[in-house]
Design a protein around this motif. Structure first.
Motif, PDB file in Angstrom:
ATOM      1  N   THR A  87       3.747  -3.428  -5.023  1.00 12.96           N
ATOM      2  CA  THR A  87       4.671  -2.323  -4.847  1.00 12.96           C
ATOM      3  C   THR A  87       6.130  -2.722  -4.961  1.00 12.96           C
ATOM      4  O   THR A  87       6.920  -2.018  -5.596  1.00 12.96           O
ATOM      5  N   ARG A  88       6.524  -3.806  -4.346  1.00 18.74           N
ATOM      6  CA  ARG A  88       7.940  -4.198  -4.384  1.00 18.74           C
ATOM      7  C   ARG A  88       8.379  -4.507  -5.814  1.00 18.74           C
ATOM      8  O   ARG A  88       9.450  -4.095  -6.240  1.00 18.74           O
ATOM      9  N   ALA A  92      10.942  -2.244  -8.076  1.00 17.94           N
ATOM     10  CA  ALA A  92      12.138  -2.859  -8.651  1.00 17.94           C
ATOM     11  C   ALA A  92      12.233  -2.567 -10.147  1.00 17.94           C
ATOM     12  O   ALA A  92      13.311  -2.232 -10.663  1.00 17.94           O
ATOM     13  N   VAL A  93      11.104  -2.673 -10.855  1.00 18.87           N
ATOM     14  CA  VAL A  93      11.090  -2.372 -12.290  1.00 18.87           C
ATOM     15  C   VAL A  93      11.456  -0.907 -12.523  1.00 18.87           C
ATOM     16  O   VAL A  93      12.271  -0.586 -13.399  1.00 18.87           O
ATOM     17  N   LEU A  94      10.880   0.002 -11.744  1.00 18.84           N
ATOM     18  CA  LEU A  94      11.188   1.427 -11.902  1.00 18.84           C
ATOM     19  C   LEU A  94      12.642   1.730 -11.550  1.00 18.84           C
ATOM     20  O   LEU A  94      13.271   2.592 -12.177  1.00 18.84           O
ATOM     21  N   GLN A 130      14.551   1.326  -1.526  1.00 21.36           N
ATOM     22  CA  GLN A 130      14.008   1.376  -0.162  1.00 21.36           C
ATOM     23  C   GLN A 130      12.573   0.832  -0.157  1.00 21.36           C
ATOM     24  O   GLN A 130      12.178   0.120   0.758  1.00 21.36           O
ATOM     25  N   VAL A 131      11.813   1.182  -1.184  1.00 21.80           N
ATOM     26  CA  VAL A 131      10.443   0.667  -1.298  1.00 21.80           C
ATOM     27  C   VAL A 131      10.477  -0.846  -1.508  1.00 21.80           C
ATOM     28  O   VAL A 131       9.669  -1.582  -0.924  1.00 21.80           O
ATOM     29  N   ALA A 136       5.169  -1.169   0.729  1.00 24.53           N
ATOM     30  CA  ALA A 136       4.339   0.011   0.513  1.00 24.53           C
ATOM     31  C   ALA A 136       3.838   0.655   1.795  1.00 24.53           C
ATOM     32  O   ALA A 136       3.483   1.818   1.806  1.00 24.53           O
ATOM     33  N   GLY A 137       3.771  -0.103   2.849  1.00 25.31           N
ATOM     34  CA  GLY A 137       3.205   0.429   4.079  1.00 25.31           C
ATOM     35  C   GLY A 137       1.710   0.148   4.168  1.00 25.31           C
ATOM     36  O   GLY A 137       1.109  -0.472   3.292  1.00 25.31           O
TER      37      GLY A 137
END
Length: 146
Positions: A87-88, A92-94, A130-131, A136-137
């Motif tokens: 997720t991180r 970051a890519v997005l 923020q993600v 991801a949680g």
């Protein structure tokens, strides 16, 4: 093996309600952030010739390759973000993709529509960062890999 490795994780029914709410909010946030990327990726698949023309019109090189890369980033990244997979890195890519597309495609800030799209992309990048910062949680594939 350390003592902490032997401690079992509490089940979902044993979790503090605020922990469940936080994990749920994280999942819902990832789904909402992903929606625009997935929809945009599929719209590109539906009209590739138009998108190649649009990419060419802003002067980017190799528009066919750029289109293929955009589709992979948007659909693949969106689905990975929903699943909470790496997720991180995906976020970051997005985020970089969002800033790049704001600068490349929505830089006519005198046009109110372009102004709104520019800052929408910047805001999406902020949410994605923020993600990156918080992960991801609990309701994610990343959490299951630990």
């Amino acid at each position: 093996m350390t003592a902490s490795a032997n401690i079992a994780q509490p089940s979902a029914s044993e979790q503090n309600p605020s922990d469940v709410a936080q994990a749920s909010a994280s999942l819902i946030g990832r789904v909402l952030l992903s929606a625009i990327f997935i929809l945009s990726g599929f719209s590109k698949l539906a009209a590739p010739a138009m998108m190649v023309g649009y990419i060419s019109s802003v002067g980017l090189p190799l528009p066919q390759l750029a289109l293929a890369l955009a589709i992979v980033v948007e659909i693949g990244g969106g689905l990975a973000l929903i699943a909470g997979y790496r997720t991180r890195t995906v976020a970051a890519v997005l985020a970089v993709f969002s800033v790049f597309t704001a600068l490349a495609f929505h830089n006519a800030l005198g046009d109110q529509n372009q102004f709104i799209h520019f800052f929408k992309n910047i805001a999406m990048a902020g949410g994605l960062l923020q993600v990156v910062a918080f992960g991801a949680g609990r309701f994610s594939l990343d959490a299951r890999r630990r």
